[in-house]
Scaffold this motif. Structure first.
Motif, PDB file in Angstrom:
ATOM      1  N   GLN A  64       0.853  -1.191   0.000  1.00 13.95           N
ATOM      2  CA  GLN A  64       0.000   0.000   0.000  1.00 13.95           C
ATOM      3  C   GLN A  64       0.887   1.239   0.000  1.00 13.95           C
ATOM      4  N   SER A  66       2.079   4.967   0.722  1.00 16.47           N
ATOM      5  CA  SER A  66       1.868   5.951   1.785  1.00 16.47           C
ATOM      6  C   SER A  66       2.902   7.051   1.604  1.00 16.47           C
ATOM      7  N   TYR A  70       6.230   2.625   1.006  1.00 13.29           N
ATOM      8  CA  TYR A  70       5.264   1.542   0.841  1.00 13.29           C
ATOM      9  C   TYR A  70       5.044   0.863   2.189  1.00 13.29           C
ATOM     10  N   PRO A  73       0.509  -4.521   4.301  1.00  9.22           N
ATOM     11  CA  PRO A  73      -0.637  -4.907   5.134  1.00  9.22           C
ATOM     12  C   PRO A  73      -0.457  -6.327   5.654  1.00  9.22           C
ATOM     13  N   GLU A  87      -6.838  -6.083  -4.920  1.00  2.00           N
ATOM     14  CA  GLU A  87      -6.221  -4.763  -4.934  1.00  2.00           C
ATOM     15  C   GLU A  87      -7.235  -3.667  -4.619  1.00  2.00           C
ATOM     16  N   GLY A  91      -6.994  -1.659  -1.124  1.00  6.56           N
ATOM     17  CA  GLY A  91      -6.414  -0.350  -1.420  1.00  6.56           C
ATOM     18  C   GLY A  91      -4.927  -0.364  -1.655  1.00  6.56           C
ATOM     19  N   GLY A  92      -4.460  -1.337  -2.407  1.00  5.41           N
ATOM     20  CA  GLY A  92      -3.036  -1.428  -2.725  1.00  5.41           C
ATOM     21  C   GLY A  92      -2.846  -2.138  -4.042  1.00  5.41           C
TER      22      GLY A  92
END
Length: 311
Positions: A64, A66, A70, A73, A87, A91-92
């Motif tokens: 993910q 940020s 990265y 999760p 995905e 959310g990645g």
């Protein structure tokens, strides 16, 4: 495992569950627990119920974004969604590890390196080299066994020597054509069968830049996922006095040069992305902190600085 979702499970150590180890240090307790997971199928199966999972697709980890980093999760259970739906829901996206290398924190990078290395090894060792029969992995994925002859196969990685060469006042750095513009690093190459680390260092330096080295000293080691799970063995070495003329092997390198202490110090202080603007392409760039090459260079700078102060 390729062309499909792959899961890597990491089990968190819980000390309270292992009272029999309470007189041992935390590290020893953890090490013995992990050994138990490798050898005991039932213990590993139970651990997976409370472990966390890292998700891969074609050896690419799910990450993910940020900001400029990265995040990884940690899934509490295995999911069975198609790649695109996975995905979208989390959310990645699945990203090439080479692309994300330097935007990961050290804990995540270490675990992802290990996970990808194991998944790659299992993908390429599905058959016994002697019988040709399919091999079977154990629950922990720590080995594969041929059912017909009981041969056990364990994960392997290739040893690579990476060496920072110095002539006393300068260090030698080199680049390959695949490097970002301006990036130079220490010399590196795979160990040949039958070689000691020292012999591999001497040969690689001679092959790549035409120099003879001595005073070879081990510095550190690091697992590295590129290109295919290597053990980087980092060393320092010095050239023989009066023999500093570089003869670049263009089949191996694009360029190599000697750099003064002040040039290297300036490069270490420089911050920012490896992707420089064209106007900045002449600036010396060094490997990021995650790479053992960075620490080789930094250690050389510290040694040189201490020598200058002592003088």
């Amino acid at each position: 495992m390729n062309r499909a979702m792959s899961l890597y499970c990491r089990t968190f150590f819980r000390r309270k569950s292992f009272g029999c180890y309470r007189l041992l240090s935390t590290y020893v307790t953890k090490a013995r627990y992990l050994f138990e997971l490798k050898e005991d199928e039932e213990a590993c199966r139970k651990a997976q119920q409370t472990g966390v999972f890292y998700l891969f697709h074609d050896l690419d980890p799910f990450l993910q974004a940020s900001g400029h980093r990265y995040l990884v999760p940690r899934l509490s259970r295995a999911a069975s969604l198609p790649k695109s739906e996975m995905e979208a829901e989390l959310g990645g996206s699945f990203i090439k590890l080479r692309q994300a290398l330097f935007q990961l924190n050290s804990v995540d990078s270490s675990l992802l390196f290990t996970a990808q290395a194991l998944l790659r090894w299992h993908d390429s060792h599905q058959f016994c080299s002697r019988s040709g029969q399919p091999t079977q992995k154990n629950m922990a994925g720590s080995k594969r066994v041929c059912p017909s002859n009981k041969i056990i196969y364990y994960p392997q990685m290739a040893p690579v020597v990476i060496t920072l060469v110095s002539d006393g006042a300068r260090c030698l750095l080199a680049r390959q054509s695949s490097f970002p513009k301006g990036l130079y690093s220490a010399l590196a190459g795979f160990c040949d069968i039958g070689e000691s680390v020292e012999e591999a260092v001497q040969r690689e330096v001679a092959e790549e830049v035409g120099l003879e080295v001595e005073n070879i000293q081990y510095s550190a080691s690091q697992h590295w996922p590129v290109p295919n799970s290597s053990l980087m063995i980092a060393c320092h070495a010095t050239v023989k006095p009066g023999h500093t003329e570089i003869q670049v092997n263009l089949k191996e390198l694009e360029a190599a040069a000697w750099f003064r202490l002040d040039e290297v110090v300036t490069a270490l202080r420089r911050k920012g992305s490896l992707a420089l603007q064209p106007s900045e392409a002449s600036q010396l760039l060094l490997p990021p902190k995650l790479a053992v090459a960075h620490h080789l260079i930094k250690k050389w700078v510290e040694t040189q600085s201490c020598s200058s102060l002592a003088a």
